[in-house]
Design an enzyme around this catalytic site. Sequence first.
Site, PDB file in Angstrom:
ATOM      1  N   LYS A 141      -1.168  16.660  -4.153  1.00  0.00           N
ATOM      2  CA  LYS A 141      -0.808  16.224  -2.416  1.00  0.00           C
ATOM      3  C   LYS A 141       0.502  17.218  -2.346  1.00  0.00           C
ATOM      4  CE  LYS A 141       0.295  11.706  -2.583  1.00  0.00           C
ATOM      5  NZ  LYS A 141       1.025  10.635  -2.553  1.00  0.00           N
TER       6      LYS A 141
ATOM      7  N   ARG B 265       6.784  17.546  -9.294  1.00  0.00           N
ATOM      8  CA  ARG B 265       6.388  16.142  -9.495  1.00  0.00           C
ATOM      9  C   ARG B 265       5.971  15.883 -10.988  1.00  0.00           C
ATOM     10  NH1 ARG B 265       3.255  10.811  -9.082  1.00  0.00           N
ATOM     11  NH2 ARG B 265       4.288   9.265 -10.096  1.00  0.00           N
TER      12      ARG B 265
ATOM     13  N   MET C  87      -2.726  -5.551   0.604  1.00  0.00           N
ATOM     14  CA  MET C  87      -1.849  -7.125   1.220  1.00  0.00           C
ATOM     15  C   MET C  87      -2.682  -7.708   2.550  1.00  0.00           C
ATOM     16  SD  MET C  87       0.062  -9.269  -0.100  1.00  0.00           S
ATOM     17  CE  MET C  87       0.903  -9.155  -1.698  1.00  0.00           C
ATOM     18  N   ARG C  88      -2.731  -6.029   4.331  1.00  0.00           N
ATOM     19  CA  ARG C  88      -3.454  -6.908   4.998  1.00  0.00           C
ATOM     20  C   ARG C  88      -4.228  -7.543   5.022  1.00  0.00           C
ATOM     21  NH1 ARG C  88      -1.913  -0.709   6.013  1.00  0.00           N
ATOM     22  NH2 ARG C  88      -3.298  -0.758   4.229  1.00  0.00           N
TER      23      ARG C  88
ATOM     24  N   HIS D  43       7.526   5.257 -10.923  1.00  0.00           N
ATOM     25  CA  HIS D  43       8.373   5.133  -9.746  1.00  0.00           C
ATOM     26  C   HIS D  43      10.235   5.519  -9.734  1.00  0.00           C
ATOM     27  CE1 HIS D  43       5.102   1.920  -8.310  1.00  0.00           C
ATOM     28  NE2 HIS D  43       4.531   3.309  -8.592  1.00  0.00           N
TER      29      HIS D  43
ATOM     30  N   GLU E 225      10.062   9.952  -1.855  1.00  0.00           N
ATOM     31  CA  GLU E 225       9.909  10.549  -2.738  1.00  0.00           C
ATOM     32  C   GLU E 225       9.559  11.986  -2.761  1.00  0.00           C
ATOM     33  OE1 GLU E 225       7.608   8.098  -6.005  1.00  0.00           O
ATOM     34  OE2 GLU E 225       6.721   7.477  -3.747  1.00  0.00           O
TER      35      GLU E 225
ATOM     36  N   HIS F  76      10.229  -1.661  -5.527  1.00  0.00           N
ATOM     37  CA  HIS F  76       9.423  -1.062  -4.929  1.00  0.00           C
ATOM     38  C   HIS F  76       7.597  -1.812  -4.709  1.00  0.00           C
ATOM     39  CE1 HIS F  76       7.518   2.904  -4.893  1.00  0.00           C
ATOM     40  NE2 HIS F  76       6.053   2.367  -4.847  1.00  0.00           N
ATOM     41  N   LEU F  77       7.301  -2.240  -3.843  1.00  0.00           N
ATOM     42  CA  LEU F  77       5.853  -2.632  -3.718  1.00  0.00           C
ATOM     43  C   LEU F  77       5.084  -2.073  -3.383  1.00  0.00           C
ATOM     44  CD1 LEU F  77       7.526  -6.405  -2.649  1.00  0.00           C
ATOM     45  CD2 LEU F  77       7.096  -5.264  -5.501  1.00  0.00           C
ATOM     46  N   GLY F  78       3.969  -1.779  -3.301  1.00  0.00           N
ATOM     47  CA  GLY F  78       2.767  -0.642  -2.823  1.00  0.00           C
ATOM     48  C   GLY F  78       1.742  -0.801  -3.776  1.00  0.00           C
TER      49      GLY F  78
ATOM     50  N   GLY G 140       1.423  -0.094  -6.424  1.00  0.00           N
ATOM     51  CA  GLY G 140       1.958  -0.237  -8.009  1.00  0.00           C
ATOM     52  C   GLY G 140       3.223  -0.635  -7.070  1.00  0.00           C
TER      53      GLY G 140
ATOM     54  N   ASN H  37       3.036  17.440  -5.938  1.00  0.00           N
ATOM     55  CA  ASN H  37       2.544  16.474  -6.374  1.00  0.00           C
ATOM     56  C   ASN H  37       0.945  16.600  -7.422  1.00  0.00           C
ATOM     57  OD1 ASN H  37       1.422  13.766  -7.915  1.00  0.00           O
ATOM     58  ND2 ASN H  37       2.999  12.344  -5.248  1.00  0.00           N
TER      59      ASN H  37
ATOM     60  N   ARG I  20      -3.376  -4.308 -10.972  1.00  0.00           N
ATOM     61  CA  ARG I  20      -3.060  -4.121 -12.392  1.00  0.00           C
ATOM     62  C   ARG I  20      -2.082  -5.849 -12.613  1.00  0.00           C
ATOM     63  NH1 ARG I  20      -0.171   0.940 -11.614  1.00  0.00           N
ATOM     64  NH2 ARG I  20      -1.195   1.668 -11.292  1.00  0.00           N
TER      65      ARG I  20
HETATM   66  P1  AMP Z   1       2.008   2.589  -0.915  1.00  0.00           P
HETATM   67  O1  AMP Z   1       1.304   2.531  -2.163  1.00  0.00           O
HETATM   68  O2  AMP Z   1       3.584   2.381  -1.238  1.00  0.00           O
HETATM   69  O3  AMP Z   1       1.200   3.135  -0.239  1.00  0.00           O
HETATM   70  O4  AMP Z   1       1.223   0.472  -0.545  1.00  0.00           O
HETATM   71  C1  AMP Z   1       0.225   0.772   0.000  1.00  0.00           C
HETATM   72  C2  AMP Z   1       0.322  -0.844   0.068  1.00  0.00           C
HETATM   73  O5  AMP Z   1       0.843  -1.301   1.398  1.00  0.00           O
HETATM   74  C3  AMP Z   1      -1.438  -0.871   0.592  1.00  0.00           C
HETATM   75  O6  AMP Z   1      -2.470  -1.501  -0.327  1.00  0.00           O
HETATM   76  C4  AMP Z   1      -1.708  -2.439   1.646  1.00  0.00           C
HETATM   77  O7  AMP Z   1      -1.525  -2.912   0.258  1.00  0.00           O
HETATM   78  C5  AMP Z   1       0.825  -2.667   2.227  1.00  0.00           C
HETATM   79  N1  AMP Z   1       0.832  -2.273   3.680  1.00  0.00           N
HETATM   80  C6  AMP Z   1       0.863  -1.230   3.406  1.00  0.00           C
HETATM   81  N2  AMP Z   1       0.684  -1.301   5.175  1.00  0.00           N
HETATM   82  C7  AMP Z   1       1.093  -3.116   5.298  1.00  0.00           C
HETATM   83  C8  AMP Z   1       1.718  -3.990   6.752  1.00  0.00           C
HETATM   84  N3  AMP Z   1       1.787  -3.358   7.734  1.00  0.00           N
HETATM   85  N4  AMP Z   1       1.648  -5.306   6.116  1.00  0.00           N
HETATM   86  C9  AMP Z   1       1.254  -5.643   4.270  1.00  0.00           C
HETATM   87  N5  AMP Z   1       1.043  -4.518   3.383  1.00  0.00           N
HETATM   88  C10 AMP Z   1       0.717  -2.990   3.964  1.00  0.00           C
END
Ligand code: AMP
Length: 405
Positions: A14, A96, A288-289, A185, A390, A213-215, A217, A7, A246
């Site tokens: 990666k 990818r 989010m944490r 995604h 992925e 999908h909540l990350g 992005g 990737n 965003r």
């Molecule tokens: P990703 O792009 O899928 O790696 O997601 C990253 C995002 O997931 C981070 O910026 C956090 O906002 C969120 N995240 C990861 N671990 C946690 C958790 N235990 N509780 C809440 N949000 C989390």
Amino acid sequence: MNVLVLNCGSSSLKYQLIDMNTQEVLCSGLVERIGDPMGKIAHKSFPGSDKQKAVSSEEAFPDHGAALKAANVLISSNPETKVVSAVSDIAAIGHRVLHAGTVYREPVVIDTDVKATIRKFFILGPLHNPPQLIGIEAAEVLYPGVPQVAVFDTAFHATIPDYAATYAIPYSYYTELGVRRYGFHGTSHWYVAKKTASVIGKPFDKTSCITVHLGNGCSMDAVKNGVCVDTSMGLTPLQGLMMGTRSGDIDASIYAFLAKNKGMSVEEIDNLLNKQSGLKGICGMNDMRDIHAARAKGDKMAQLAVEMFCYRVKQYIGAYLAALDGCDAIAFTAGIGENDTDVRQMVCEGLGSVGVKIDKDRNYGFKRGEVCKISSDDSPVAVYVIPTNEELEIATQTVSVVASK
Ligand code: AMP
């Protein structure tokens, strides 16, 4: 059969080597700051289930070819870290690739036509397609004769019907420049949708679901009988849900309003909407944490940011339930979707009248990293947490293409 998944980002690489007989990750790594005077490679090998070797070093990687060469030393020749004894132990390489518009609906073995298509879509994936093509060409040199497969992030979305993918602007902008909804995604949504089908015990082509999908992005897909019929991201990853930095959906006229009233340039507004908005724009934080920790201390802007974030996801669930006309399941995935109990609860609460009944105890009692059902047994639409993967999806698709040749 070992598959190397690559990737390439604009300045990063990666990689993961997966034994597809056992689906075990043999090693993985990340090269950063490619092209800078000093870069970094961090590598982990898993030579046995109970052993792990982690190494990292700082050195210059002038290009993606140099980065891949360094990774390959750790994969196949460094006695401390190697997990295969020769390059010939790598059966296929899965790349990818961000964008192929609607040209490919499936992964493809890379040849000159495929490379020309990747090049053609530089205009729509300016940050990703160019380094990904460089990565492909570097892998061709380093692994001659090893089949290389492109797995496109846009492929799963190529089935979205025209009425959902076309923007209501003069049609010539699509025919001339390709301006339409493509979504991103796609590999994650595809993996999670297939996993959802297997978890609920239905064939994929009879499964309808919403993948969330909540990350960093965030995006959502509506999948009807195994076929994607809508996605929340658009021509670019800016559209749709509120994200870490965003904005997601906004009134498009805000662009012109800011240009006129603040004298902002196109680049400044682009930066504002992509890098300074979303959760960060509202409360100054994008993880989010941290935002939950601030909420717990009474930070009102952190509270507002979470409420906005969850409300937008809820709205899209409503829209996609309407688009699907019958939905088996909703699946939450990625960093926030997999881990954030409060977000899942706030999103799903109040959806009983449209058939979504979350079970609070199941939601808060979920097991991290595992597939978990978080709806009540009488919920017409089941709700799951489905960890995404992925790399495994890219490797699986690579194997299927190579095997069919
Ligand atoms: P990703 O792009 O899928 O790696 O997601 C990253 C995002 O997931 C981070 O910026 C956090 O906002 C969120 N995240 C990861 N671990 C946690 C958790 N235990 N509780 C809440 N949000 C989390």
